[in-house]
Design a protein around this motif. Structure first.
Motif, PDB file in Angstrom:
ATOM      1  N   CYS A   3      58.959  98.519  91.905  1.00  0.00           N
ATOM      2  CA  CYS A   3      59.164  99.062  93.234  1.00  0.00           C
ATOM      3  C   CYS A   3      58.741 100.526  93.372  1.00  0.00           C
ATOM      4  CB  CYS A   3      60.621  98.923  93.643  1.00  0.00           C
ATOM      5  SG  CYS A   3      61.013  97.238  94.128  1.00  0.00           S
ATOM      6  N   HIS A  29      57.372  92.313 101.257  1.00  0.00           N
ATOM      7  CA  HIS A  29      58.172  92.868 100.169  1.00  0.00           C
ATOM      8  C   HIS A  29      59.474  93.476 100.712  1.00  0.00           C
ATOM      9  CE1 HIS A  29      59.195  94.851  96.375  1.00  0.00           C
ATOM     10  NE2 HIS A  29      59.511  95.918  97.101  1.00  0.00           N
ATOM     11  N   CYS A  33      63.508  93.054  99.564  1.00  0.00           N
ATOM     12  CA  CYS A  33      63.939  94.090  98.622  1.00  0.00           C
ATOM     13  C   CYS A  33      64.766  95.133  99.359  1.00  0.00           C
ATOM     14  CB  CYS A  33      62.737  94.730  97.949  1.00  0.00           C
ATOM     15  SG  CYS A  33      63.167  96.103  96.860  1.00  0.00           S
ATOM     16  N   CYS A  36      63.755  98.999  98.733  1.00  0.00           N
ATOM     17  CA  CYS A  36      62.565  99.489  99.428  1.00  0.00           C
ATOM     18  C   CYS A  36      62.783  99.495 100.938  1.00  0.00           C
ATOM     19  CB  CYS A  36      61.347  98.648  99.072  1.00  0.00           C
ATOM     20  SG  CYS A  36      60.786  98.933  97.390  1.00  0.00           S
TER      21      CYS A  36
END
Ligand code: ZN
Lengths: 76, 202
Positions: A3, A29, A33, A36
Motif C-alpha cells: 500500500c 483498490h 482497503c 488507503c
C-alpha cells in the motif's frame, strides 16, 4: 508493504491527474482497503480545506486600478 | 453588405484579450498574497502584472492559456523584484525538506494509524496553515497553492514555474507531506505544552 506504493498515486488522484485506467484501478483498490481509503479521504479533505480557506476575492480598489490600466494603456 | 455586424466593442481582438485576461484577477491576487504575504504588496504585484500583460499583449495569442501566461508574469515579476531587493542568491537546500517529508513522494506518514487527522484538520486555523505554507520554499509553496487552491493541472503549473512536470509532481507531493507533518508536529507540541515554536530554527 504494497500500500505504501499507492501513496504517490493517491496524491495524483486527488490532484485529478490520473488517467482513466489508473483512476479505476486505484478506486477499486480504495474500495477494498480501509487504510488507503482513509488516506485518500484525509488528503481530499485537506485539499478542500486549503481551497476554502485561501480562495479570495480581489479588493474592488484593485479592480478599479486594473480597469484604469486597460482603458488607458495597451498602446503606450 | 452582411447584416450581422457585431456591436462595437464586442468580439474585437482587443476586447477578447481583455475579457480573457480580466477573469483571473481573484486568482492572481490570492496567489500574490501567498508570495508577498501582505495584501498591499499583493495588490501592487497584481497591478504590475496587468500593466506588463497589457504592454505585452502582442505576444499573447488569443485562445492560448491566458491564465498560465498571467500567473507566470506575476511570479517572474515577484522573483525579479525580490532578487533586486536582496542580492542573496536563490538557492534552495532540500536536505531538511527531504528529512521533513520522510520517504520521498510518500503522501502520508503512516496509513496504519486510524485516521488521527481528519477532525484535527477540520479544526485547523487559517493562520496555522498559512504559517506552515510560509515555511515551504517558494517553488514548493507555489506548486501546492496552484494545485490545491487554484486547482490547476500539473501541466499548467509546469508552464508557470518553468520546471518539468515530473518536478511539479514531486514538489506537490512533498510540499503537501511537509505541510501536514508540520501541522501535526505543532499540534502535538502544543498538547505537550511546549508552546508550539519547537520548529522555529529551520
Ligand atoms: Zn491500500
Amino acid at each position: 508493504m504494497r500500500c505504501s506504493q499507492e501513496a504517490s498515486r493517491i496524491q495524483d488522484y486527488i490532484s485529478g491527474e490520473l488517467g482513466r485506467e489508473d483512476r479505476m484501478m486505484l478506486e477499486s483498490h480504495l474500495s477494498g482497503c480501509e487504510e488507503c481509503k482513509t488516506c485518500a479521504e484525509t488528503m481530499l479533505f485537506f485539499r478542500s480545506r486549503l481551497r476554502d480557506l485561501f480562495r479570495v476575492t480581489a479588493p474592488v480598489e484593485l479592480r478599479n486600478r486594473i480597469a484604469t490600466l486597460s482603458a488607458g494603456g495597451g498602446k503606450s | 453588405m452582411t447584416t450581422a455586424v457585431p456591436p462595437a466593442g464586442k468580439g474585437t481582438p482587443a476586447d477578447r484579450f481583455e475579457s480573457e485576461v480580466l477573469q483571473y484577477v481573484d486568482g492572481l491576487y490570492g496567489y500574490a498574497i501567498h508570495l508577498t504575504r501582505n495584501p498591499d504588496d499583493a495588490s501592487d504585484l497584481v497591478q504590475e502584472t496587468y500593466a506588463r500583460a497589457f504592454k505585452a499583449r502582442s505576444q499573447y495569442r488569443l485562445g492560448t492559456n491566458a491564465r498560465a501566461w498571467l500567473f507566470a508574469i506575476l511570479r517572474n515579476t515577484f522573483l525579479n523584484d525580490r532578487r533586486a531587493a536582496c542580492r542573496s542568491p536563490r538557492t534552495v537546500s532540500c536536505d531538511w525538506l527531504d528529512e521533513l517529508a520522510g520517504e520521498d513522494q510518500d503522501g502520508f506518514e503512516s496509513p496504519r494509524s486510524p485516521d488521527p487527522q481528519k477532525s484535527f484538520l477540520a479544526g485547523l486555523m487559517r493562520e496555522d496553515i498559512e504559517k506552515a505554507l510560509n515555511r515551504l520554499p517558494e517553488e514548493f509553496r507555489s506548486a501546492v497553492v496552484l494545485c490545491d487552491v487554484e486547482e490547476m493541472s500539473y501541466a499548467e503549473i509546469s508552464q508557470i514555474l518553468s520546471i518539468p512536470i515530473g518536478t511539479v509532481r514531486s514538489r506537490i507531493h512533498r510540499g503537501r507531506a511537509i505541510l501536514r507533518k508540520l501541522l501535526v508536529e505543532w499540534q502535538s507540541a502544543m498538547m505537550e505544552g511546549s508552546g508550539g515554536e519547537v520548529l522555529a530554527g529551520g
